[in-house]
Design a protein around this motif. Structure first.
Motif, PDB file in Angstrom:
ATOM      1  N   CYS A 210       3.473 -13.770  15.919  1.00 18.77           N
ATOM      2  CA  CYS A 210       3.859 -15.164  16.133  1.00 18.77           C
ATOM      3  C   CYS A 210       5.336 -15.408  15.854  1.00 18.77           C
ATOM      4  O   CYS A 210       5.934 -16.311  16.429  1.00 18.77           O
ATOM      5  CB  CYS A 210       3.025 -16.084  15.240  1.00 18.77           C
ATOM      6  N   THR A 211       5.927 -14.601  14.968  1.00 14.19           N
ATOM      7  CA  THR A 211       7.317 -14.842  14.581  1.00 14.19           C
ATOM      8  C   THR A 211       8.314 -14.517  15.696  1.00 14.19           C
ATOM      9  O   THR A 211       9.488 -14.846  15.570  1.00 14.19           O
ATOM     10  CB  THR A 211       7.695 -14.062  13.314  1.00 14.19           C
ATOM     11  N   LYS A 212       7.869 -13.908  16.773  1.00  8.48           N
ATOM     12  CA  LYS A 212       8.784 -13.681  17.903  1.00  8.48           C
ATOM     13  C   LYS A 212       9.174 -15.005  18.541  1.00  8.48           C
ATOM     14  O   LYS A 212      10.259 -15.128  19.084  1.00  8.48           O
ATOM     15  CB  LYS A 212       8.163 -12.752  18.934  1.00  8.48           C
ATOM     16  N   CYS A 213       8.287 -15.990  18.471  1.00  8.06           N
ATOM     17  CA  CYS A 213       8.587 -17.325  18.988  1.00  8.06           C
ATOM     18  C   CYS A 213       8.678 -18.358  17.859  1.00  8.06           C
ATOM     19  O   CYS A 213       9.529 -19.226  17.871  1.00  8.06           O
ATOM     20  CB  CYS A 213       7.510 -17.780  19.968  1.00  8.06           C
ATOM     21  N   HIS A 214       7.763 -18.244  16.917  1.00  7.31           N
ATOM     22  CA  HIS A 214       7.710 -19.163  15.782  1.00  7.31           C
ATOM     23  C   HIS A 214       8.366 -18.482  14.585  1.00  7.31           C
ATOM     24  O   HIS A 214       7.709 -17.709  13.888  1.00  7.31           O
ATOM     25  CB  HIS A 214       6.259 -19.493  15.413  1.00  7.31           C
ATOM     26  N   GLU A 215       9.634 -18.770  14.340  1.00 11.98           N
ATOM     27  CA  GLU A 215      10.372 -18.073  13.282  1.00 11.98           C
ATOM     28  C   GLU A 215       9.715 -18.177  11.919  1.00 11.98           C
ATOM     29  O   GLU A 215       9.791 -17.258  11.123  1.00 11.98           O
ATOM     30  CB  GLU A 215      11.806 -18.610  13.206  1.00 11.98           C
ATOM     31  N   LYS A 216       9.047 -19.300  11.638  1.00 11.18           N
ATOM     32  CA  LYS A 216       8.440 -19.505  10.319  1.00 11.18           C
ATOM     33  C   LYS A 216       6.927 -19.344  10.353  1.00 11.18           C
ATOM     34  O   LYS A 216       6.237 -19.786   9.458  1.00 11.18           O
ATOM     35  CB  LYS A 216       8.820 -20.881   9.784  1.00 11.18           C
ATOM     36  N   GLY A 217       6.402 -18.698  11.373  1.00 19.65           N
ATOM     37  CA  GLY A 217       4.960 -18.525  11.503  1.00 19.65           C
ATOM     38  C   GLY A 217       4.373 -19.602  12.399  1.00 19.65           C
ATOM     39  O   GLY A 217       5.103 -20.398  12.987  1.00 19.65           O
TER      40      GLY A 217
ATOM     41  N   GLY B 298      14.943 -14.563  27.742  1.00 19.07           N
ATOM     42  CA  GLY B 298      15.530 -13.399  27.079  1.00 19.07           C
ATOM     43  C   GLY B 298      14.493 -12.333  26.775  1.00 19.07           C
ATOM     44  O   GLY B 298      14.721 -11.143  26.993  1.00 19.07           O
ATOM     45  N   CYS B 299      13.335 -12.748  26.288  1.00 15.29           N
ATOM     46  CA  CYS B 299      12.255 -11.809  25.981  1.00 15.29           C
ATOM     47  C   CYS B 299      11.729 -11.171  27.263  1.00 15.29           C
ATOM     48  O   CYS B 299      11.500  -9.960  27.311  1.00 15.29           O
ATOM     49  CB  CYS B 299      11.135 -12.526  25.239  1.00 15.29           C
ATOM     50  N   HIS B 300      11.534 -11.976  28.289  1.00 18.46           N
ATOM     51  CA  HIS B 300      11.045 -11.439  29.564  1.00 18.46           C
ATOM     52  C   HIS B 300      12.017 -10.411  30.131  1.00 18.46           C
ATOM     53  O   HIS B 300      11.603  -9.370  30.651  1.00 18.46           O
ATOM     54  CB  HIS B 300      10.834 -12.567  30.584  1.00 18.46           C
ATOM     55  N   THR B 301      13.306 -10.693  30.034  1.00 16.59           N
ATOM     56  CA  THR B 301      14.325  -9.760  30.517  1.00 16.59           C
ATOM     57  C   THR B 301      14.309  -8.480  29.689  1.00 16.59           C
ATOM     58  O   THR B 301      14.330  -7.370  30.229  1.00 16.59           O
ATOM     59  CB  THR B 301      15.721 -10.419  30.462  1.00 16.59           C
ATOM     60  N   GLN B 302      14.246  -8.640  28.373  1.00 10.47           N
ATOM     61  CA  GLN B 302      14.250  -7.490  27.465  1.00 10.47           C
ATOM     62  C   GLN B 302      13.034  -6.589  27.684  1.00 10.47           C
ATOM     63  O   GLN B 302      13.166  -5.368  27.720  1.00 10.47           O
ATOM     64  CB  GLN B 302      14.283  -7.973  26.015  1.00 10.47           C
ATOM     65  N   LEU B 303      11.866  -7.186  27.863  1.00 12.47           N
ATOM     66  CA  LEU B 303      10.638  -6.403  28.042  1.00 12.47           C
ATOM     67  C   LEU B 303      10.437  -5.941  29.483  1.00 12.47           C
ATOM     68  O   LEU B 303       9.591  -5.096  29.753  1.00 12.47           O
ATOM     69  CB  LEU B 303       9.418  -7.215  27.602  1.00 12.47           C
ATOM     70  N   GLY B 304      11.200  -6.533  30.401  1.00 14.59           N
ATOM     71  CA  GLY B 304      11.030  -6.193  31.809  1.00 14.59           C
ATOM     72  C   GLY B 304       9.717  -6.703  32.366  1.00 14.59           C
ATOM     73  O   GLY B 304       9.172  -6.155  33.319  1.00 14.59           O
ATOM     74  N   ARG B 305       9.188  -7.779  31.761  1.00 12.24           N
ATOM     75  CA  ARG B 305       7.915  -8.376  32.170  1.00 12.24           C
ATOM     76  C   ARG B 305       8.034  -9.879  32.119  1.00 12.24           C
ATOM     77  O   ARG B 305       8.742 -10.420  31.286  1.00 12.24           O
ATOM     78  CB  ARG B 305       6.792  -7.973  31.215  1.00 12.24           C
ATOM     79  N   GLY B 306       7.322 -10.542  32.980  1.00  8.87           N
ATOM     80  CA  GLY B 306       7.286 -11.998  32.958  1.00  8.87           C
ATOM     81  C   GLY B 306       8.333 -12.612  33.865  1.00  8.87           C
ATOM     82  O   GLY B 306       9.261 -11.944  34.308  1.00  8.87           O
ATOM     83  N   PRO B 307       8.179 -13.899  34.136  1.00 11.41           N
ATOM     84  CA  PRO B 307       9.080 -14.572  35.061  1.00 11.41           C
ATOM     85  C   PRO B 307      10.476 -14.772  34.475  1.00 11.41           C
ATOM     86  O   PRO B 307      10.629 -15.026  33.290  1.00 11.41           O
ATOM     87  CB  PRO B 307       8.396 -15.924  35.295  1.00 11.41           C
ATOM     88  N   THR B 308      11.482 -14.643  35.336  1.00 14.27           N
ATOM     89  CA  THR B 308      12.862 -14.913  34.930  1.00 14.27           C
ATOM     90  C   THR B 308      13.579 -15.819  35.935  1.00 14.27           C
ATOM     91  O   THR B 308      14.633 -16.340  35.622  1.00 14.27           O
ATOM     92  CB  THR B 308      13.674 -13.608  34.762  1.00 14.27           C
ATOM     93  N   ALA B 309      13.021 -15.996  37.100  1.00 15.88           N
ATOM     94  CA  ALA B 309      13.617 -16.879  38.103  1.00 15.88           C
ATOM     95  C   ALA B 309      13.154 -18.317  37.862  1.00 15.88           C
ATOM     96  O   ALA B 309      12.036 -18.547  37.410  1.00 15.88           O
ATOM     97  CB  ALA B 309      13.220 -16.446  39.505  1.00 15.88           C
ATOM     98  N   CYS B 310      14.010 -19.277  38.149  1.00 16.62           N
ATOM     99  CA  CYS B 310      13.710 -20.696  37.921  1.00 16.62           C
ATOM    100  C   CYS B 310      12.354 -21.094  38.510  1.00 16.62           C
ATOM    101  O   CYS B 310      11.519 -21.685  37.831  1.00 16.62           O
ATOM    102  CB  CYS B 310      14.807 -21.578  38.512  1.00 16.62           C
ATOM    103  N   LYS B 311      12.154 -20.760  39.785  1.00 15.12           N
ATOM    104  CA  LYS B 311      10.937 -21.180  40.492  1.00 15.12           C
ATOM    105  C   LYS B 311       9.666 -20.543  39.931  1.00 15.12           C
ATOM    106  O   LYS B 311       8.565 -21.031  40.160  1.00 15.12           O
ATOM    107  CB  LYS B 311      11.056 -20.885  41.980  1.00 15.12           C
TER     108      LYS B 311
END
Length: 90
Positions: free
Chosen positions: A47-54, A72-85
């Motif tokens: 959870c701390t990847k998104c929720h810094e305090k849990g 940023g996470c999607h780009t780093q992992l090479g998974r998930g949407p990165t385009a606006c649409k």
């Protein structure tokens, strides 16, 4: 006493996870953003990847935070949407 405290803290923590919404809809000026929370929970398992305090609401959640953190996470992992649409549905 310490064992009981940590056991209770663990129960509260995992109960919070169980209560989290499956899908969260975020209003956005360019269209609604649908966030599959449960899918991210199961995949990331931290959870701390998104929720810094849990677990809990994200205080800074907004355009800048989401673009930096989510995209940023999607780009780093090479998974998930990165385009606006891909995120902003009209």
């Amino acid at each position: 006493m310490k064992k009981a405290f940590f056991a209770l803290a663990g129960v509260i923590f995992y109960a919070g996870l169980a209560q989290a919404a499956d899908v969260v809809e975020l209003p956005a000026s360019m269209g609604k953003v649908t966030f599959p929370h449960k899918k991210h929970q199961e995949m990331l398992r931290d959870c701390t990847k998104c929720h810094e305090k849990g677990p809990g609401k994200i205080a800074e959640l907004g355009k800048e935070w989401a673009h930096r953190t989510c995209k940023g996470c999607h780009t780093q992992l090479g998974r998930g949407p990165t385009a606006c649409k891909d995120c902003h549905k009209k």
